[in-house]
Design a protein around this motif. Structure first.
Motif, PDB file in Angstrom:
ATOM      1  N   UNK A  41       0.825  -1.210   0.000  1.00 52.17           N
ATOM      2  CA  UNK A  41       0.000   0.000   0.000  1.00 52.17           C
ATOM      3  C   UNK A  41       0.860   1.262   0.000  1.00 52.17           C
ATOM      4  N   UNK A  42       1.957   1.249   0.742  1.00 52.53           N
ATOM      5  CA  UNK A  42       2.852   2.407   0.756  1.00 52.53           C
ATOM      6  C   UNK A  42       3.433   2.652  -0.637  1.00 52.53           C
ATOM      7  N   UNK A 100       4.154   5.198   4.705  1.00 51.29           N
ATOM      8  CA  UNK A 100       5.597   4.961   4.740  1.00 51.29           C
ATOM      9  C   UNK A 100       6.160   5.170   6.142  1.00 51.29           C
ATOM     10  N   UNK A 101       5.655   6.169   6.858  1.00 45.94           N
ATOM     11  CA  UNK A 101       6.096   6.391   8.240  1.00 45.94           C
ATOM     12  C   UNK A 101       5.818   5.156   9.092  1.00 45.94           C
ATOM     13  N   UNK A 102       4.606   4.618   8.974  1.00 42.24           N
ATOM     14  CA  UNK A 102       4.230   3.447   9.766  1.00 42.24           C
ATOM     15  C   UNK A 102       5.065   2.231   9.388  1.00 42.24           C
ATOM     16  N   UNK A 103       5.321   2.060   8.092  1.00 41.39           N
ATOM     17  CA  UNK A 103       6.145   0.941   7.644  1.00 41.39           C
ATOM     18  C   UNK A 103       7.562   1.065   8.190  1.00 41.39           C
ATOM     19  N   UNK A 104       8.119   2.267   8.167  1.00 38.75           N
ATOM     20  CA  UNK A 104       9.462   2.483   8.704  1.00 38.75           C
ATOM     21  C   UNK A 104       9.521   2.160  10.193  1.00 38.75           C
ATOM     22  N   UNK A 105       8.538   2.594  10.941  1.00 39.72           N
ATOM     23  CA  UNK A 105       8.507   2.317  12.374  1.00 39.72           C
ATOM     24  C   UNK A 105       8.368   0.820  12.644  1.00 39.72           C
ATOM     25  N   UNK A 106       7.488   0.162  11.876  1.00 38.33           N
ATOM     26  CA  UNK A 106       7.291  -1.267  12.079  1.00 38.33           C
ATOM     27  C   UNK A 106       8.577  -2.047  11.782  1.00 38.33           C
ATOM     28  N   UNK A 107       9.247  -1.707  10.700  1.00 42.45           N
ATOM     29  CA  UNK A 107      10.495  -2.392  10.354  1.00 42.45           C
ATOM     30  C   UNK A 107      11.579  -2.131  11.397  1.00 42.45           C
ATOM     31  N   UNK A 132      15.617   2.301   3.804  1.00 38.12           N
ATOM     32  CA  UNK A 132      15.380   2.161   2.369  1.00 38.12           C
ATOM     33  C   UNK A 132      13.949   2.527   2.005  1.00 38.12           C
ATOM     34  N   UNK A 133      13.008   2.281   2.914  1.00 41.15           N
ATOM     35  CA  UNK A 133      11.622   2.693   2.669  1.00 41.15           C
ATOM     36  C   UNK A 133      11.562   4.204   2.452  1.00 41.15           C
ATOM     37  N   UNK A 189      13.951   6.185   1.295  1.00 45.06           N
ATOM     38  CA  UNK A 189      14.535   6.541  -0.003  1.00 45.06           C
ATOM     39  C   UNK A 189      13.585   6.162  -1.144  1.00 45.06           C
ATOM     40  N   UNK A 190      12.919   5.015  -1.014  1.00 45.40           N
ATOM     41  CA  UNK A 190      11.943   4.635  -2.030  1.00 45.40           C
ATOM     42  C   UNK A 190      10.769   5.599  -2.075  1.00 45.40           C
ATOM     43  N   UNK A 191      10.300   6.015  -0.898  1.00 48.40           N
ATOM     44  CA  UNK A 191       9.183   6.972  -0.848  1.00 48.40           C
ATOM     45  C   UNK A 191       9.596   8.303  -1.460  1.00 48.40           C
ATOM     46  N   UNK A 192      10.815   8.718  -1.199  1.00 43.46           N
ATOM     47  CA  UNK A 192      11.293   9.981  -1.762  1.00 43.46           C
ATOM     48  C   UNK A 192      11.355   9.921  -3.282  1.00 43.46           C
ATOM     49  N   UNK A 193      11.802   8.780  -3.828  1.00 45.47           N
ATOM     50  CA  UNK A 193      11.845   8.637  -5.289  1.00 45.47           C
ATOM     51  C   UNK A 193      10.438   8.671  -5.886  1.00 45.47           C
ATOM     52  N   UNK A 194       9.500   7.958  -5.256  1.00 44.95           N
ATOM     53  CA  UNK A 194       8.136   7.925  -5.785  1.00 44.95           C
ATOM     54  C   UNK A 194       7.475   9.303  -5.709  1.00 44.95           C
ATOM     55  N   UNK A 195       7.696  10.010  -4.614  1.00 43.04           N
ATOM     56  CA  UNK A 195       7.127  11.353  -4.490  1.00 43.04           C
ATOM     57  C   UNK A 195       7.659  12.265  -5.583  1.00 43.04           C
ATOM     58  N   UNK A 196       8.945  12.160  -5.860  1.00 40.74           N
ATOM     59  CA  UNK A 196       9.551  12.999  -6.896  1.00 40.74           C
ATOM     60  C   UNK A 196       9.032  12.609  -8.279  1.00 40.74           C
ATOM     61  N   UNK A 197       8.953  11.312  -8.545  1.00 37.75           N
ATOM     62  CA  UNK A 197       8.525  10.851  -9.865  1.00 37.75           C
ATOM     63  C   UNK A 197       7.033  11.062 -10.095  1.00 37.75           C
ATOM     64  N   UNK A 198       6.212  10.763  -9.074  1.00 32.90           N
ATOM     65  CA  UNK A 198       4.758  10.791  -9.256  1.00 32.90           C
ATOM     66  C   UNK A 198       4.164  12.181  -9.071  1.00 32.90           C
ATOM     67  N   UNK A 199       4.707  12.929  -8.109  1.00 32.69           N
ATOM     68  CA  UNK A 199       4.071  14.195  -7.738  1.00 32.69           C
ATOM     69  C   UNK A 199       4.996  15.405  -7.823  1.00 32.69           C
TER      70      UNK A 199
END
Length: 264
Positions: free
Chosen positions: A187-188, A198-205, A216-217, A219-229
């Protein structure tokens, strides 16, 4: 009788589900079910069923579909079922209580669960899981492409995600092992604009001893935010990232960590 619009349209009478054969009649039912007990004007229904279309006699077409809907309701609900859709002034009204419609039950249960997240996470989990269990597919799947249905469907889908976020936060507060990491990760990845996932996933991991994956979550979120939005991560997501880098002691208390990330 229950009306189900969180997925393919159906009516439930006991344990049996009944699907509608007529798409237009089903669209009328879906629209009326958004505001049970409240009359919806003829013109508004026509605009929802035939958006941006010019018709010689739209009211006749609407009346024909209402006739099909009433016949279906009588088949499902028995004698008097056809009276559940009444003419009211210059429109029609669905004469059922709000709790007969799954979308209304979902919102009520989700709101109650959200209120419990911070003070009773166990109670929140029970309410939010019950609310989310009502979903069987995309909201208003069998509605037509009118504005009102599109707006309501978008709201319900958004509320579904925030209810899921509240559920994960509650599970984190109870025990990290209750968090479905694979589902949360998917979902993230799919909803880059919802940084809280992504915040919740990072905390859980991190709480599961997987600090490298948690970073890494980010960095992946940062790439998606840049690419998608075309955006950079928000302050809350950056705060969680920095806290993980520093192995901040607040990360042992997920509710405290999330509150601090959101408000500092």
């Amino acid at each position: 009788m229950e009306i189900n619009i969180l997925g393919p349209l159906s009516l439930s009478n006991g344990k049996k589900r009944h699907a509608m054969a007529s798409k237009r009649a089903g669209a009328v039912l879906t629209l009326l079910a958004l505001s049970p007990g409240v009359p919806v004007h003829f013109d508004q229904i026509v605009d929802e069923l035939w958006p941006n279309q010019s018709m010689a006699n739209p009211r006749n077409a609407l009346q024909a579909n209402v006739g099909r809907l009433r016949k279906f309701l009588k088949t499902v609900a028995g004698q008097g079922g056809d009276l559940l859709v009444r003419t009211a002034g210059n429109g029609y009204v669905l004469d059922v209580p709000a709790e007969a419609v799954d979308a209304h039950r979902f919102v009520e249960m989700a709101d109650t669960g959200t209120e419990l997240v911070r003070r009773d996470p166990v109670g929140a989990v029970a309410k939010l899981e019950s609310a989310l269990s009502l979903w069987r597919g995309p909201a208003l799947l069998d509605a037509c492409d009118g504005l009102r249905c599109r707006v309501r469907a978008a709201y319900l889908e958004e509320r579904r995600i925030t209810a899921y976020e509240d559920l994960i936060e509650s599970k984190l507060a109870i025990d990290v092992e209750r968090v479905p990491l694979a589902e949360l990760r998917q979902l993230a990845d799919e909803h880059s604009g919802h940084e809280r996932l992504s915040e919740l996933l990072m905390l859980a991991l991190y709480r599961d001893g997987r600090q490298g994956e948690a970073l890494e979550v980010f960095h992946g979120a940062r790439r998606r935010l840049a690419d998608d939005l075309g955006l950079e991560p928000g302050r809350a997501l950056r705060r969680v990232y920095q806290a993980i880098l520093n192995q901040d002691e607040t990360l042992g208390e997920p509710r405290r960590a999330l509150l601090q990330a959101a408000h500092v």
